[in-house]
Design an enzyme around this catalytic site. Structure first.
Site, mmCIF file in Angstrom:
data_model
loop_
_atom_site.group_PDB
_atom_site.id
_atom_site.type_symbol
_atom_site.label_atom_id
_atom_site.label_comp_id
_atom_site.label_asym_id
_atom_site.label_seq_id
_atom_site.Cartn_x
_atom_site.Cartn_y
_atom_site.Cartn_z
ATOM 1 N N LYS A 221 0.819 -1.216 0.000
ATOM 2 C CA LYS A 221 0.000 0.000 0.000
ATOM 3 C C LYS A 221 0.850 1.262 0.000
ATOM 4 O O LYS A 221 2.048 1.248 0.301
ATOM 5 C CB LYS A 221 -0.956 -0.015 1.200
ATOM 6 N N ARG A 255 -3.151 -10.273 5.556
ATOM 7 C CA ARG A 255 -3.759 -10.307 4.220
ATOM 8 C C ARG A 255 -2.730 -9.732 3.244
ATOM 9 O O ARG A 255 -2.376 -8.557 3.335
ATOM 10 C CB ARG A 255 -5.062 -9.494 4.196
#
Length: 274
Positions: A221, A255
């Site tokens: 991210k 995740r």
């Protein structure tokens, strides 16, 4: 600490890995990569062989300013792939990333075992009752607004207090309906600035008070690659660093796009507990 997936009790005492399979053309890192069944099967086989405990399938991009798609289109992307994977890997534990109750219902009926909802039931008033009827594990994430406007919703008087209150309210609503297996996801990158993401990580151990399994999703991210002035493609090492920190602060599910590296994080941090 366990969750029940298709009658199988999954022990979360040792953290688990959730591998990401994006079926969207516009996801921030791997959008459009898996264009055909052969590519999808190859990637899922790779993730399972590297130690993925769950495969999380998403057909609606939740990146900032993502395009909205209809329920029909989301189903058309999802259902054939759920069948493809359950036929090829009968024991696979599939999580479906959706905020829509009808998608949740049809996905579970098709062979998935868990729902991962970015809105914690706030974008579909029927979601919590649907989860209660299905009697499945439910991942509820923190986000303000929608994927289309969440990056304009980053004002907090007290970040940690507000997020913990949000979860206490959502968990109470789920408990009232009889939902047993709730997993919380703080929502790194959703309705949060880079500085807020790191404040959240710094105080991650506070989530212990919720007494629920904790899922974290940092994988590649912008909170990683922006401070490093790189890109999502170059953010694997940074992802590994943050996953390691999160495991030390009681994260129970990672995740990720890169399963092997996440599994190694877990194996090495477990050495500290021997």
């Amino acid at each position: 600490m366990t969750i029940n997936c298709k009658g199988q009790l999954i022990d979360l005492t040792i953290p688990k890995v959730m591998g990401i399979l994006n079926l969207t053309p516009d996801s921030f890192y791997d959008g459009g990569v898996y264009k055909n069944n052969a590519d999808i099967l190859k990637q899922v086989d790779k993730m399972l062989n590297e130690g993925a405990d769950f495969i999380d399938i998403g057909a609606y991009s939740s990146r900032p300013n993502a395009a909205h798609i209809t329920e029909k289109e989301e189903l058309q992307r999802l259902l054939p792939i759920i069948k493809l994977l359950t036929d090829a890997f009968p024991d696979v534990l599939i999580s479906v990333d959706t905020f829509r109750s009808e998608i949740a219902k049809q996905s579970i009926n098709a062979g998935a075992c868990m729902i991962n909802d970015i809105s914690a039931g706030k974008m579909d008033e029927n979601m919590l009752t649907t989860i209660a009827e299905l009697k499945i594990p439910y991942i509820m994430m923190h986000m303000k607004g929608t994927p289309q406007n969440m990056q304009q919703n980053v004002r907090y008087e007290h970040l940690m207090k507000e997020i913990l209150f949000y979860f206490s309210e959502r968990i109470a609503a789920a408990r009232t309906l009889g939902i047993v297996d709730v997993i919380v996801d703080p929502g790194f990158g959703f309705s949060k600035t880079t500085a807020q993401n790191y404040e959240l990580l710094k105080n991650l151990e506070l989530f212990k008070m919720l007494e629920k399994p904790l899922l974290v999703g940092f994988s590649r991210k912008s909170m990683i690659y922006k401070p490093l002035h790189t890109s999502a493609a170059q953010a694997l090492n940074g992802t590994t660093v943050l996953n390691t920190l999160a495991l030390q602060k009681n994260a129970t599910i990672l995740r990720v796009h890169d399963v092997k590296e996440a599994k190694e994080c877990i194996e090495l941090t477990q050495q500290l507990n021997l």
